[in-house]
Scaffold this active site. Structure first.
Site, PDB file in Angstrom:
ATOM      1  N   GLU A   1     -16.757  -0.325  16.076  1.00  0.00           N
ATOM      2  CA  GLU A   1     -17.494  -0.037  14.854  1.00  0.00           C
ATOM      3  C   GLU A   1     -18.871  -0.703  14.917  1.00  0.00           C
ATOM      4  O   GLU A   1     -18.965  -1.860  15.317  1.00  0.00           O
ATOM      5  CB  GLU A   1     -16.716  -0.539  13.632  1.00  0.00           C
ATOM      6  CG  GLU A   1     -15.375   0.172  13.447  1.00  0.00           C
ATOM      7  CD  GLU A   1     -14.597  -0.297  12.226  1.00  0.00           C
ATOM      8  OE1 GLU A   1     -15.142  -1.114  11.444  1.00  0.00           O
ATOM      9  OE2 GLU A   1     -13.460   0.153  12.043  1.00  0.00           O
TER      10      GLU A   1
ATOM     11  N   HIS B   1     -14.926   2.900   7.564  1.00  0.00           N
ATOM     12  CA  HIS B   1     -14.124   1.714   7.259  1.00  0.00           C
ATOM     13  C   HIS B   1     -14.377   1.238   5.828  1.00  0.00           C
ATOM     14  O   HIS B   1     -14.744   0.083   5.582  1.00  0.00           O
ATOM     15  CB  HIS B   1     -14.421   0.587   8.251  1.00  0.00           C
ATOM     16  CG  HIS B   1     -13.309  -0.421   8.335  1.00  0.00           C
ATOM     17  ND1 HIS B   1     -13.062  -1.160   9.464  1.00  0.00           N
ATOM     18  CD2 HIS B   1     -12.364  -0.805   7.432  1.00  0.00           C
ATOM     19  CE1 HIS B   1     -12.033  -1.983   9.251  1.00  0.00           C
ATOM     20  NE2 HIS B   1     -11.599  -1.777   8.018  1.00  0.00           N
ATOM     21  N   ILE B   2     -14.149   2.135   4.881  1.00  0.00           N
ATOM     22  CA  ILE B   2     -14.445   1.846   3.477  1.00  0.00           C
ATOM     23  C   ILE B   2     -13.234   1.993   2.563  1.00  0.00           C
ATOM     24  O   ILE B   2     -13.376   1.943   1.337  1.00  0.00           O
ATOM     25  CB  ILE B   2     -15.604   2.741   2.962  1.00  0.00           C
ATOM     26  CG1 ILE B   2     -15.272   4.227   3.186  1.00  0.00           C
ATOM     27  CG2 ILE B   2     -16.914   2.371   3.626  1.00  0.00           C
ATOM     28  CD1 ILE B   2     -16.293   5.186   2.575  1.00  0.00           C
TER      29      ILE B   2
ATOM     30  N   ARG C   1      -5.172   0.167  10.489  1.00  0.00           N
ATOM     31  CA  ARG C   1      -5.833  -0.539  11.583  1.00  0.00           C
ATOM     32  C   ARG C   1      -5.957   0.407  12.768  1.00  0.00           C
ATOM     33  O   ARG C   1      -5.027   1.157  13.076  1.00  0.00           O
ATOM     34  CB  ARG C   1      -5.032  -1.783  11.997  1.00  0.00           C
ATOM     35  CG  ARG C   1      -4.998  -2.896  10.956  1.00  0.00           C
ATOM     36  CD  ARG C   1      -6.328  -3.605  10.854  1.00  0.00           C
ATOM     37  NE  ARG C   1      -6.294  -4.745   9.959  1.00  0.00           N
ATOM     38  CZ  ARG C   1      -6.622  -4.705   8.673  1.00  0.00           C
ATOM     39  NH1 ARG C   1      -6.987  -3.566   8.131  1.00  0.00           N
ATOM     40  NH2 ARG C   1      -6.580  -5.800   7.930  1.00  0.00           N
TER      41      ARG C   1
ATOM     42  N   ILE D   1       0.828  -1.206   0.000  1.00  0.00           N
ATOM     43  CA  ILE D   1       0.000   0.000   0.000  1.00  0.00           C
ATOM     44  C   ILE D   1       0.864   1.258   0.000  1.00  0.00           C
ATOM     45  O   ILE D   1       0.651   2.174  -0.804  1.00  0.00           O
ATOM     46  CB  ILE D   1      -0.970  -0.002   1.196  1.00  0.00           C
ATOM     47  CG1 ILE D   1      -1.953  -1.162   1.063  1.00  0.00           C
ATOM     48  CG2 ILE D   1      -1.727   1.329   1.273  1.00  0.00           C
ATOM     49  CD1 ILE D   1      -2.835  -1.368   2.279  1.00  0.00           C
TER      50      ILE D   1
END
Length: 351
Positions: free
Chosen positions: A293, A312-313, A264, A184
């Site tokens: 969440e 959280h997308i 995270r 990433i």
């Protein structure tokens, strides 16, 4: 010679239709069985399950019964979020390889698998493009007040003067610090090249030459915190990285710096981040992951005017699940042909 028996476990993320691509492995002599984890029927329950495991460990999640009932004679098990726990490992007497089609491996008991000599592979870059896109988007959204302005217009307000008015800048003049330079982090850098940002990196597990060849500057963690206008986190969560960012780290950042977390929640001491934002010790934050969440209605984040929040997308993309299957399928094709697999988590295991 006994056929290699493969068990596929589909769910609402990697569906039956996607899992059926693994039937290509029959061309290499494999025998395929497909079952469905019906409890994980949609992305909502899947996200909840993964958070549950991340916070409380693999034993916090129930065993997938269709998996348990079908695994006894299988050599390979392919899952998305179903748990490969000790119960499954004990039942699967012939197990040689487990494929977890996720970037993380929290739903597999790595220690137990390694002790049994069972290889674990995953799909480490499956959502890398999606999260990289999102991470850069979060930087721009918080710096340029995009989400904040959107909400205020819906609330009937036309705001032209924001809390960060004195430090809204073009990305080409900013230094972005990437904490972690794996799949990433490297892709975030690729996107920032087009903006002309200066990119610095802290990752003690990556050869500095790789960082420099990517056009970045390798620095110490302390140097990154002091120099960065954006600090973007791209680490795995482990015992070593839990609360990697706490009061000490936030105190070393610029007063105008933005903190970006699409990785995270456990990497960050949330109370320390809240305090840093409340006290204006940092300029702002953009957060996609949380200790609880959905985010509770009374969470202190919701009382701040210097934070951008999303649900959280970051990894959400129609391409993510397809990438997962592509990565896992390539490795298992290699395995069945006696070739090395690319994404082995416990590489000292030999099958």
């Amino acid at each position: 010679m006994e056929k290699v028996k493969i068990l596929l476990v589909s769910d609402g993320g990697i569906t039956n239709e996607l899992m059926e691509q693994f039937y290509e492995l029959e061309e290499y002599g494999a025998e395929i069985t497909l079952v469905e984890d019906k409890e994980m029927y949609a992305m909502g329950p899947i996200t909840d399950r993964m958070l549950q495991i991340e916070l409380n460990g693999i034993d916090a999640a129930p065993t997938c019964q269709p998996l348990l009932e079908a695994c006894a004679d299988k050599h390979i098990i392919v899952v998305h979020v179903a748990s490969i726990n000790k119960e499954v490992i004990h039942a699967a007497k012939k197990l040689k390889v487990v494929a977890v089609l996720r970037g993380g491996i929290e739903n597999a008991d790595l220690t137990a698998l390694t002790e049994k000599g069972i290889t674990l592979i995953n799909a480490p870059w499956r959502s890398a493009h999606a999260v990289a896109d999102f991470s850069v988007g979060m930087m721009i959204a918080e710096n340029k007040n995009i989400a904040r302005s959107h909400k205020m217009i819906f609330d009937g307000q036309w705001c032209k003067n924001y809390i960060n008015q004195e430090y809204i800048h073009d990305m080409r003049t900013r230094t972005v610090g990437l904490v972690g330079f794996g799949h990433i982090g490297q892709r975030v850098n690729e996107r920032l090249v087009g903006f002309g940002s200066r990119v610095i990196v802290y990752d003690p597990y990556i050869d500095p030459k790789i960082i420099e060849e990517a056009g970045c500057i390798s620095v110490t963690f302390e140097e990154l915190l002091k120099q960065s206008d954006f600090v973007s986190v791209h680490l795995r969560l482990s015992e070593k990285t839990k609360h990697f960012f706490s009061e000490k780290e936030f105190s070393k950042m610029k007063k105008t710096a933005y903190f970006i977390n699409t990785a995270r929640s456990g990497l960050v001491d949330t109370n320390a981040l809240v305090n840093a934002l409340q006290n204006k010790d940092i300029g702002g934050a953009a957060i996609d992951v949380y200790d609880i969440e959905p985010l509770p209605n009374d969470h202190p984040f919701l009382k701040l005017n210097n934070v951008t929040l999303t649900s959280h997308i970051a990894g959400t993309s129609a391409d993510t699940m397809r990438n997962s299957v592509e990565i896992g399928l390539e490795d298992l094709k290699n395995y069945l042909q006696g070739l090395p697999m690319k994404n082995i988590v416990n590489p000292k295991i030999n099958n």
